[in-house]
Design a protein around this motif. Structure first.
Motif, PDB file in Angstrom:
ATOM      1  N   GLN A   1      56.774  46.227  93.128  1.00  0.00           N
ATOM      2  CA  GLN A   1      57.477  45.978  91.869  1.00  0.00           C
ATOM      3  C   GLN A   1      57.675  44.498  91.577  1.00  0.00           C
ATOM      4  OE1 GLN A   1      61.139  48.171  92.213  1.00  0.00           O
ATOM      5  NE2 GLN A   1      60.079  50.107  92.637  1.00  0.00           N
ATOM      6  N   TYR A   2      57.321  43.653  92.530  1.00  0.00           N
ATOM      7  CA  TYR A   2      57.549  42.215  92.357  1.00  0.00           C
ATOM      8  C   TYR A   2      56.693  41.675  91.208  1.00  0.00           C
ATOM      9  CZ  TYR A   2      58.202  37.299  93.547  1.00  0.00           C
ATOM     10  OH  TYR A   2      58.530  35.961  93.522  1.00  0.00           O
ATOM     11  N   GLY A   3      57.334  40.974  90.305  1.00  0.00           N
ATOM     12  CA  GLY A   3      56.619  40.332  89.206  1.00  0.00           C
ATOM     13  C   GLY A   3      56.232  41.255  88.083  1.00  0.00           C
ATOM     14  N   ILE A   4      56.664  42.511  88.116  1.00  0.00           N
ATOM     15  CA  ILE A   4      56.336  43.466  87.052  1.00  0.00           C
ATOM     16  C   ILE A   4      57.604  43.763  86.266  1.00  0.00           C
ATOM     17  CG2 ILE A   4      55.577  45.806  86.535  1.00  0.00           C
ATOM     18  CD1 ILE A   4      53.744  45.729  88.859  1.00  0.00           C
TER      19      ILE A   4
ATOM     20  N   ALA B   1      48.108  43.291  95.096  1.00  0.00           N
ATOM     21  CA  ALA B   1      47.409  42.055  95.465  1.00  0.00           C
ATOM     22  C   ALA B   1      47.397  41.047  94.328  1.00  0.00           C
ATOM     23  CB  ALA B   1      45.978  42.376  95.896  1.00  0.00           C
ATOM     24  N   SER B   2      47.547  41.512  93.092  1.00  0.00           N
ATOM     25  CA  SER B   2      47.477  40.609  91.939  1.00  0.00           C
ATOM     26  C   SER B   2      48.827  40.016  91.566  1.00  0.00           C
ATOM     27  CB  SER B   2      46.903  41.356  90.730  1.00  0.00           C
ATOM     28  OG  SER B   2      47.736  42.463  90.389  1.00  0.00           O
ATOM     29  N   HIS B   3      49.932  40.538  92.119  1.00  0.00           N
ATOM     30  CA  HIS B   3      51.255  40.050  91.697  1.00  0.00           C
ATOM     31  C   HIS B   3      52.268  40.035  92.841  1.00  0.00           C
ATOM     32  CE1 HIS B   3      52.936  44.118  91.852  1.00  0.00           C
ATOM     33  NE2 HIS B   3      51.815  44.528  91.274  1.00  0.00           N
TER      34      HIS B   3
ATOM     35  N   VAL C   1      44.558  35.017 102.358  1.00  0.00           N
ATOM     36  CA  VAL C   1      45.785  35.343 103.105  1.00  0.00           C
ATOM     37  C   VAL C   1      46.769  36.062 102.204  1.00  0.00           C
ATOM     38  CG1 VAL C   1      47.756  34.370 104.356  1.00  0.00           C
ATOM     39  CG2 VAL C   1      45.462  33.425 104.707  1.00  0.00           C
ATOM     40  N   ASN C   2      46.892  35.613 100.965  1.00  0.00           N
ATOM     41  CA  ASN C   2      47.787  36.283 100.011  1.00  0.00           C
ATOM     42  C   ASN C   2      47.377  37.742  99.824  1.00  0.00           C
ATOM     43  OD1 ASN C   2      48.954  33.780  99.739  1.00  0.00           O
ATOM     44  ND2 ASN C   2      47.928  33.311  97.794  1.00  0.00           N
ATOM     45  N   TYR C   3      46.076  37.955  99.637  1.00  0.00           N
ATOM     46  CA  TYR C   3      45.579  39.326  99.447  1.00  0.00           C
ATOM     47  C   TYR C   3      45.894  40.183 100.670  1.00  0.00           C
ATOM     48  CZ  TYR C   3      42.278  43.160  98.666  1.00  0.00           C
ATOM     49  OH  TYR C   3      41.717  44.402  98.498  1.00  0.00           O
ATOM     50  N   PHE C   4      45.605  39.670 101.853  1.00  0.00           N
ATOM     51  CA  PHE C   4      45.804  40.438 103.082  1.00  0.00           C
ATOM     52  C   PHE C   4      47.271  40.781 103.299  1.00  0.00           C
ATOM     53  CE2 PHE C   4      46.801  40.261 107.675  1.00  0.00           C
ATOM     54  CZ  PHE C   4      46.137  41.402 108.087  1.00  0.00           C
ATOM     55  N   MET C   5      48.156  39.800 103.184  1.00  0.00           N
ATOM     56  CA  MET C   5      49.572  40.037 103.472  1.00  0.00           C
ATOM     57  C   MET C   5      50.225  40.905 102.402  1.00  0.00           C
ATOM     58  SD  MET C   5      50.090  38.695 106.356  1.00  0.00           S
ATOM     59  CE  MET C   5      51.860  38.945 106.368  1.00  0.00           C
ATOM     60  N   ASN C   6      49.953  40.642 101.136  1.00  0.00           N
ATOM     61  CA  ASN C   6      50.559  41.461 100.082  1.00  0.00           C
ATOM     62  C   ASN C   6      50.093  42.907 100.154  1.00  0.00           C
ATOM     63  OD1 ASN C   6      52.199  39.544  98.697  1.00  0.00           O
ATOM     64  ND2 ASN C   6      50.385  38.667  97.736  1.00  0.00           N
TER      65      ASN C   6
END
Length: 713
Positions: free
Chosen positions: A608-611, A629-631, A641-646
């Motif tokens: 829900q982050y950023g939505i 992964a997009s938000h 790294v952002n994609y993997f962790m999110n």
């Protein structure tokens, strides 16, 4: 009739040789009398229903029930401590005849029998295997007490007796055990029945991921045929060269959430042309790398090191989180055609619960075939409504794209027509009669490290799921649980099976289906040959293109309704692993509760982050949890790294596993309380011919692995 005069009693003998292992723990009654024998013939059935070695003592105060839950037995009133007496050995049992209490022997026997009444096989108070109150066969002495038994019901294994190596022998109420071969006709029928009973697990995953990738009904038909083919091949490999337990290898729901996360990756949004093949090649690459990692984990022996951290308190919330994570997909899609979807759910629930004990020709058909029966009846009802014109609206054509519909009247009803009518799919008509699935049929796989790393973590979760399935199924069908070497060998072969699934392009990895254990317990069919014959039938069906087309033509709302039942069942099967531990322990309750809560709450934060409510999403609402992964909140300068962790921290099962494995292995607790899995020792297993026949590799292949202790018997 026994005499009360100890002098008139015949001298005991011949005395059995002293055992090599330490003495087994006496029962509660013996403890309260103060008697401590050197050798006890009582059952050393642990509280988890597992096989235990003799030196490892356990309290037999409470015994598990594999389906009905835990049943704690209240010990009988304590007897006054007797004076010294000479033990009397008869067969495998050892009893004490106190000299001062010889006149009260009948009363003691009566109390002991009363204390054993709560430990009957069927839970009906009978202390013998047949559950009818009669004396067990082969026990001529009326005063000889039956050994202590674990509380079981008619569908599960009975643990009874101790062999010379200190292992607990087991006798089950299965119709056919692991190495039984009942004949070609019965084995074929039972094998096909086994696969039909878990039909939902085999065919529903392609119905979810293919439309999400932009595929049409023809693509769905081809993927279904591929899944059936790979399932048959990998099952044959596993029953021959893996754990050798009667477990079906197929597309697992464990891989569904990460597959949907990869499908909804930002780089795939807004693609033109055939999105299906492009995204499928990305999935294939991620699955192949993760499967190779799982194979390395098994065949290198690293899995045997991880086994000490994997216990029922870890397995239970992890698998339960897999089922609970899809709540946003289930009923929201059922709501698109309520009368059809609700009817499907009500029928499946009625068959599996209210009618589960109805038997026809000795088979509980409603419980075993709840999913296919519910699907057939609902499909027939939807067909009648469609033919009667219930979903026909004047001037409206369901085949016209919604963007090209001008009439507001048709625009309001097109969604209802699409979901409720049974004639909207042309997959059955367009499918060929013969189709041979072949590797790389979608093209050359594409490899991205960020997607592969996500799948590597998921392969560990899949291995945790398989460990629980190996243990539970071995309790039902095998002479002993597998050794750590057999278990790691099975995990390694699951990795090889998933490599094949990636090469053929099923969209998910191939692993042990959790529903296997429930099916084995219900059908009482544990024959390895039956599973192998059923796998051959599955391979033949995969070559018939019309079979895949028929499955692809199932209305979408019925698929969603069946998934509601399957995911709820998966969550329950996961939590049922707690029966091997002290389920009432506050330690375990807190660990499982925290793991489940945070497995829902932490991913919800990432999803829900950023939505905001006004955000215009490019995917349906039920796919919103998989576009994190997009938000997501992790936004470093490294995009991979952002994609993997999110993505990883938005997966419910990963959070549940992390919480459970850390808490269970750091919070103090005894082995009995934690329900620690115990596997057969290799040396003792090699001395037992039954274990060798159960788990040894065929065609003398085992000699190749004999020098590698962590993948051999």
């Amino acid at each position: 009739m026994s005499t009360s005069d100890p002098k008139a009693r015949p001298k005991p003998g011949p005395w059995p040789p002293a055992p090599d292992s330490a003495a087994l723990p006496p029962s509660t009654w013996a403890k309260r009398t103060g008697f401590r024998p050197k050798f006890s013939g009582e059952t050393n059935a642990s509280d988890s229903g597992q096989i235990t070695l003799a030196p490892k003592t356990r309290e037999p105060d409470s015994q598990p029930d594999l389906e009905a839950g835990r049943a704690r037995i209240t010990p009988p009133p304590a007897l006054p401590p007797p004076p010294a007496a000479k033990p009397v050995v008869n067969g495998e049992s050892e009893k004490v005849v106190p000299a001062a209490a010889a006149s009260n022997k009948d009363q003691s026997v009566k109390r002991r029998k009363e204390s054993d009444k709560g430990l009957g096989v069927n839970g009906n108070g009978n202390g013998n295997g047949n559950g009818n109150g009669s004396a067990p066969v082969g026990q001529p002495d009326p005063n000889q007490h039956p050994p202590r038994r674990a509380a079981r019901n008619e569908d599960v294994v009975v643990v009874d007796g101790v062999d010379g190596d200190g292992f607990v022998a087991r006798h089950s109420h299965m119709k056919y055990n692991l190495r039984d071969t009942p004949g070609l006709v019965p084995i074929g029928l039972y094998g096909f029945q086994h696969y039909l009973s878990i039909l939902g697990s085999l065919i529903l995953i392609p119905r979810v991921i293919v439309p999400a990738m932009g595929g049409d009904h023809e693509d769905t038909s081809r993927v279904v045929s591929t899944v059936l083919f790979v399932t048959g091949v990998t099952t044959l490999l596993h029953t021959s060269f893996g754990s050798r337990l009667p477990l079906i290898q197929g597309p697992s729901f464990v891989y569904l959430a990460p597959a949907l996360a990869i499908i909804n990756s930002p780089e795939f949004q807004g693609l033109n042309g055939n999105n299906f093949k492009h995204i499928m090649k990305q999935l294939q690459g991620a699955i192949i790398i993760a499967s190779a990692f799982q194979a390395l984990l098994g065949y290198s022996g690293l899995m045997s090191l991880l086994l000490r951290f994997i216990n029922p308190v870890v397995v239970a919330p992890t698998i339960a989180a897999v089922g609970l994570s899809f709540y946003s997909y289930g009923f929201p899609l059922v709501g698109s055609c309520l009368e059809i979807g609700v009817l499907q759910i009500v029928l499946v629930i009625s068959f599996s619960l209210y009618l589960r004990k109805i038997s026809v020709f000795g088979h509980r058909i409603f419980l075993i075939y709840a999913v296919p029966l519910g699907l057939a009846i609902t499909w027939a009802a939807a067909f009648l409504l469609t033919e009667a014109g219930a979903y026909s609206y004047k001037g409206c054509d369901v085949n016209v794209p919604a963007s090209n519909i001008i009439s507001e009247h048709c625009r309001a009803h097109v969604a209802r027509m699409k979901h409720c009518r049974v004639d909207t799919s042309h997959a059955l008509k367009s499918s060929p009669w013969f189709r041979f699935p072949y590797p790389l049929q979608w093209g050359t796989p594409v490899f991205h490290w960020k997607m592969a790393l996500v799948m590597c973590v998921v392969s560990i979760i899949s291995s945790v799921d398989s460990v629980g399935s190996y243990h539970a199924s071995s309790l039902l069908v095998a002479a002993r649980p597998p050794t750590p070497g057999v278990l790691t060998r099975g995990i390694g072969l699951e990795g090889v099976s998933s490599v094949l699934a990636g090469l053929w392009g099923t969209g998910t990895g191939s692993t042990t289906l959790t529903e296997n254990v429930h099916t084995i317990a219900v059908t009482k069919m544990g024959s390895r040959r039956a599973i192998e014959v059923g796998a051959c039938v599955l391979i033949v069906l995969s070559l018939v293109g019309k079979v895949g087309g028929f499955i692809a033509s199932i209305p979408e709302v019925m698929v969603a309704a069946l998934l509601c039942f399957m995911w709820g069942m998966l969550a329950a099967l996961g939590l049922s692993n707690l029966r091997y531990s002290e389920a009432g322990s506050s330690r375990n309750i807190i660990i499982v509760g925290l793991s489940l809560f945070f497995s829902l709450s932490i991913p919800a934060y990432f999803q829900q982050y950023g939505i905001s409510p006004s955000t215009n999403l490019s995917v349906p609402s039920y796919f919103q949890p998989y576009i994190v992964a997009s938000h997501g909140p992790i936004r470093s300068k490294y995009g991979g790294v952002n994609y993997f962790m999110n993505t990883l921290l938005s997966l419910n099962m990963v959070i549940a596993f992390l919480f459970a494995v850390i808490l269970d292995n750091t919070v103090p607790g005894g082995q009995l309380e934690r329900g620690v899995y115990e596997w057969s020792e290799p040396e003792a297993a090699r001395r037992d011919p039954d274990v060798a026949k159960d788990y040894e590799l065929p065609f003398r292949v085992g000699k190749v692995f004999r020098w590698v202790k962590w993948v051999g018997l």
